[in-house]
Design a protein around this motif. Structure first.
Motif, short mmCIF file in Angstrom:
data_model
loop_
_atom_site.label_atom_id
_atom_site.label_comp_id
_atom_site.label_asym_id
_atom_site.label_seq_id
_atom_site.Cartn_x
_atom_site.Cartn_y
_atom_site.Cartn_z
N ARG A 106 7.55 4.11 15.83
CA ARG A 106 6.86 3.48 14.69
C ARG A 106 5.50 2.93 15.12
O ARG A 106 4.51 3.09 14.40
CB ARG A 106 7.72 2.35 14.12
CG ARG A 106 7.08 1.59 12.97
CD ARG A 106 8.00 0.51 12.43
NE ARG A 106 8.24 -0.52 13.40
CZ ARG A 106 9.08 -1.55 13.20
NH1 ARG A 106 9.74 -1.65 12.05
NH2 ARG A 106 9.26 -2.46 14.13
N GLN A 110 1.70 4.24 13.74
CA GLN A 110 0.81 3.33 13.03
C GLN A 110 -0.49 3.04 13.77
O GLN A 110 -1.29 2.21 13.32
CB GLN A 110 1.53 2.01 12.76
CG GLN A 110 2.70 2.14 11.79
CD GLN A 110 3.43 0.83 11.58
OE1 GLN A 110 3.30 -0.11 12.37
NE2 GLN A 110 4.22 0.76 10.53
N THR A 113 -3.35 3.77 11.59
CA THR A 113 -3.18 3.30 10.22
C THR A 113 -3.95 2.00 10.02
O THR A 113 -3.83 1.06 10.82
CB THR A 113 -1.69 3.06 9.90
OG1 THR A 113 -0.97 4.28 10.12
CG2 THR A 113 -1.51 2.63 8.46
N GLN A 116 -2.07 -2.47 8.21
CA GLN A 116 -1.05 -3.10 9.06
C GLN A 116 -1.16 -4.61 8.88
O GLN A 116 -1.88 -5.28 9.62
CB GLN A 116 -1.25 -2.72 10.53
CG GLN A 116 -1.09 -1.24 10.82
CD GLN A 116 -1.12 -0.95 12.30
OE1 GLN A 116 -0.36 -1.52 13.08
NE2 GLN A 116 -1.99 -0.05 12.73
N ASN A 171 11.36 -5.60 10.34
CA ASN A 171 9.99 -5.75 9.85
C ASN A 171 9.50 -7.19 9.89
O ASN A 171 8.46 -7.51 9.31
CB ASN A 171 9.89 -5.22 8.41
CG ASN A 171 9.96 -3.71 8.35
OD1 ASN A 171 9.37 -3.02 9.17
ND2 ASN A 171 10.70 -3.19 7.38
#
Length: 241
Positions: A106, A110, A113, A116, A171
């Motif tokens: 993960r 990311q 990305t 975030q 998360n």
């Protein structure tokens, strides 16, 4: 090359922990993984200091982390305790190794990305792999300090390992070095505290590691509250903007 050499050294240290575990040298097995964690914290800072970051280095670092902080702790704890409850114990070890690999996958996915929210606020998502490995060994630290066999009970170790595995892929926002900004008025005291902690690691390593784990676990609710405050502030800013 220097950051990648340090990463390779961390990988060798973590895997050597398995070798010590096979020989029954539990102290050296745990300390080898802890040394891998220290080296893992150094390689990234060396790369940034030398402006030597690369995608190859990032991929190598994740692969090394998966082996040193996922597979190695799982096998060490299995040989130390979990093999006495082979089915449940092995599933717990697998869960830990798999969750560590998923967390790192993960993270890699990311890297490029932009969206975030945790990272932009200076937090991490879930418990980092090296920290997860250190927390997974908490039953061993307690066993060494107290000599109580209950901390080696495979069912309890399995439950603890599964809990840490969940925290790694969760998360939830966790503290990072970037989110810790002490006031200038207490920085000298924190430097002194850091020196005392290092001395304690040399004199009473297992009690000190227990203390570090307890402090980190106690700070997790604080991280959630602090991140919630950042989110509320951002919503307010967006509403007024």
């Amino acid at each position: 090359m220097l950051p990648n050499i340090v990463t390779a050294a961390a990988l060798c240290s973590g895997l050597t922990g398995i070798r010590f575990a096979i020989a029954g040298d539990w102290n050296f097995a745990i300390l080898a993984v802890i040394l891998a964690g220290i080296l893992d914290g150094v390689d990234g800072r060396i790369a940034r200091l030398l402006n030597a970051q690369s995608r190859f280095g990032a991929e190598l670092d994740s692969l090394a982390d998966s082996l040193s902080f996922g597979m190695a702790p799982a096998l060490i704890l299995y040989m130390w305790s979990l093999q006495e409850l082979p089915r449940i114990g092995w599933f717990a070890a697998l869960a830990f190794a798999i969750c560590c690999a998923l967390r790192l996958a993960r993270f890699n996915a990311q890297i490029d990305t932009d969206d975030q929210p945790h990272k932009s606020a200076g937090f991490l998502t879930g418990v980092p792999a090296p920290v997860g490995a250190g927390l997974a060994f908490l039953p061993f630290y307690l066993w060494k300090t107290t000599d109580l066999e209950i901390f080696r009970e495979p069912l309890y170790v399995s439950i603890w390992l599964a809990l840490i595995a969940f925290l790694m892929i969760s998360n939830m926002a966790t503290l990072s070095w970037g989110s810790i900004r002490p006031r200038r008025s207490v920085r000298l005291e924190l430097i002194a505290l850091g020196g005392l902690v290092f001395a304690a690691l040399l004199l009473e390593p297992w009690w000190t590691l227990v203390g570090i784990c307890v402090v980190y676990l106690a700070l997790m609710p604080y991280a959630l509250m602090r991140y919630g405050k950042v989110r509320r502030q951002r919503r307010e800013d967006a509403a007024h903007g």
